[in-house]
Design a protein around this motif. Structure first.
Motif, PDB file in Angstrom:
ATOM      1  N   UNK A 149       0.840  -1.210   0.000  1.00 40.13           N
ATOM      2  CA  UNK A 149       0.000   0.000   0.000  1.00 40.13           C
ATOM      3  C   UNK A 149       0.871   1.255   0.000  1.00 40.13           C
ATOM      4  N   UNK A 150       2.141   1.109  -0.379  1.00 37.22           N
ATOM      5  CA  UNK A 150       3.088   2.214  -0.444  1.00 37.22           C
ATOM      6  C   UNK A 150       3.272   2.886   0.916  1.00 37.22           C
ATOM      7  N   UNK A 151       3.311   2.046   1.948  1.00 36.15           N
ATOM      8  CA  UNK A 151       3.541   2.536   3.301  1.00 36.15           C
ATOM      9  C   UNK A 151       4.873   2.008   3.811  1.00 36.15           C
ATOM     10  N   UNK A 152       5.551   2.824   4.584  1.00 34.83           N
ATOM     11  CA  UNK A 152       6.750   2.381   5.290  1.00 34.83           C
ATOM     12  C   UNK A 152       6.283   1.868   6.644  1.00 34.83           C
ATOM     13  N   UNK A 153       6.686   0.660   6.985  1.00 34.77           N
ATOM     14  CA  UNK A 153       6.291   0.057   8.254  1.00 34.77           C
ATOM     15  C   UNK A 153       7.529   0.000   9.143  1.00 34.77           C
ATOM     16  N   UNK A 154       7.461   0.733  10.246  1.00 32.92           N
ATOM     17  CA  UNK A 154       8.554   0.733  11.218  1.00 32.92           C
ATOM     18  C   UNK A 154       8.157  -0.164  12.376  1.00 32.92           C
ATOM     19  N   UNK A 155       9.051  -1.059  12.759  1.00 33.35           N
ATOM     20  CA  UNK A 155       8.792  -1.923  13.903  1.00 33.35           C
ATOM     21  C   UNK A 155       9.804  -1.587  14.980  1.00 33.35           C
ATOM     22  N   UNK A 156       9.296  -1.262  16.142  1.00 38.14           N
ATOM     23  CA  UNK A 156      10.100  -1.001  17.329  1.00 38.14           C
ATOM     24  C   UNK A 156       9.819  -2.126  18.311  1.00 38.14           C
ATOM     25  N   UNK A 157      10.824  -2.567  19.070  1.00 39.03           N
ATOM     26  CA  UNK A 157      10.618  -3.660  20.016  1.00 39.03           C
ATOM     27  C   UNK A 157      11.295  -3.358  21.344  1.00 39.03           C
ATOM     28  N   UNK A 158      10.796  -4.025  22.361  1.00 40.26           N
ATOM     29  CA  UNK A 158      11.420  -3.934  23.679  1.00 40.26           C
ATOM     30  C   UNK A 158      12.770  -4.664  23.624  1.00 40.26           C
ATOM     31  N   UNK A 159      13.699  -4.327  24.495  1.00 37.94           N
ATOM     32  CA  UNK A 159      15.023  -4.973  24.453  1.00 37.94           C
ATOM     33  C   UNK A 159      14.992  -6.495  24.607  1.00 37.94           C
ATOM     34  N   UNK A 160      13.935  -7.027  25.206  1.00 40.66           N
ATOM     35  CA  UNK A 160      13.830  -8.487  25.322  1.00 40.66           C
ATOM     36  C   UNK A 160      13.150  -9.115  24.107  1.00 40.66           C
ATOM     37  N   UNK A 161      12.656  -8.279  23.193  1.00 37.63           N
ATOM     38  CA  UNK A 161      12.021  -8.769  21.969  1.00 37.63           C
ATOM     39  C   UNK A 161      10.634  -9.336  22.145  1.00 37.63           C
ATOM     40  N   UNK A 162      10.095  -9.282  23.353  1.00 36.95           N
ATOM     41  CA  UNK A 162       8.809  -9.913  23.640  1.00 36.95           C
ATOM     42  C   UNK A 162       7.624  -9.081  23.170  1.00 36.95           C
ATOM     43  N   UNK A 173       6.254  -5.569  20.741  1.00 34.76           N
ATOM     44  CA  UNK A 173       6.612  -4.709  19.604  1.00 34.76           C
ATOM     45  C   UNK A 173       5.543  -3.652  19.363  1.00 34.76           C
ATOM     46  N   UNK A 174       5.976  -2.589  18.707  1.00 33.08           N
ATOM     47  CA  UNK A 174       5.107  -1.487  18.310  1.00 33.08           C
ATOM     48  C   UNK A 174       5.348  -1.251  16.835  1.00 33.08           C
ATOM     49  N   UNK A 175       4.274  -1.204  16.047  1.00 34.18           N
ATOM     50  CA  UNK A 175       4.410  -0.970  14.606  1.00 34.18           C
ATOM     51  C   UNK A 175       3.776   0.360  14.243  1.00 34.18           C
ATOM     52  N   UNK A 176       4.482   1.077  13.397  1.00 36.83           N
ATOM     53  CA  UNK A 176       4.007   2.384  12.941  1.00 36.83           C
ATOM     54  C   UNK A 176       4.062   2.399  11.418  1.00 36.83           C
ATOM     55  N   UNK A 177       2.953   2.769  10.778  1.00 38.94           N
ATOM     56  CA  UNK A 177       2.901   2.856   9.319  1.00 38.94           C
ATOM     57  C   UNK A 177       2.903   4.324   8.914  1.00 38.94           C
TER      58      UNK A 177
END
Length: 90
Positions: free
Chosen positions: A20-33, A35-39
């Motif tokens: 959909x021509x969106x950039x998807x940024x994934x941020x995660x906690x240091x333990x990887x358990x 995540x937060x996604x931002x489009x």
């Protein structure tokens, strides 16, 4: 309204594009358990607004179910935390 201390620091672990021509940024906690996604619209992205870390509400985090993905996120979040200031643009 939640205070800043009620937020969780997450680190940029993945940048992707979707059909959909969106950039998807994934941020995660240091333990990887978790995540937060931002489009973001690719045409409207201000690259100065993409930072190494963000502080987000725990309600905005989702669980990372896949163990391999969790491990990859944890490794990348740890690397980002060691190498970048949270407000540094990436």
């Amino acid at each position: 309204m939640p205070s800043e201390s009620d937020h969780v620091r997450v680190w940029l672990v993945e940048r992707d594009y979707n059909n959909r021509d969106l950039i998807v940024l994934t941020y995660a906690t240091p333990d990887g358990i978790r995540a937060f996604r931002r489009e973001l619209a690719a045409q409207a992205v201000d690259l100065d607004s993409v930072t190494a870390a963000e502080d987000v509400s725990p309600d905005d985090l989702s669980s990372v179910a896949d163990p391999d993905e969790r491990e990859r996120y944890a490794a990348e979040a740890t690397r980002m935390a060691e190498e970048h200031d949270p407000a540094e643009t990436i």
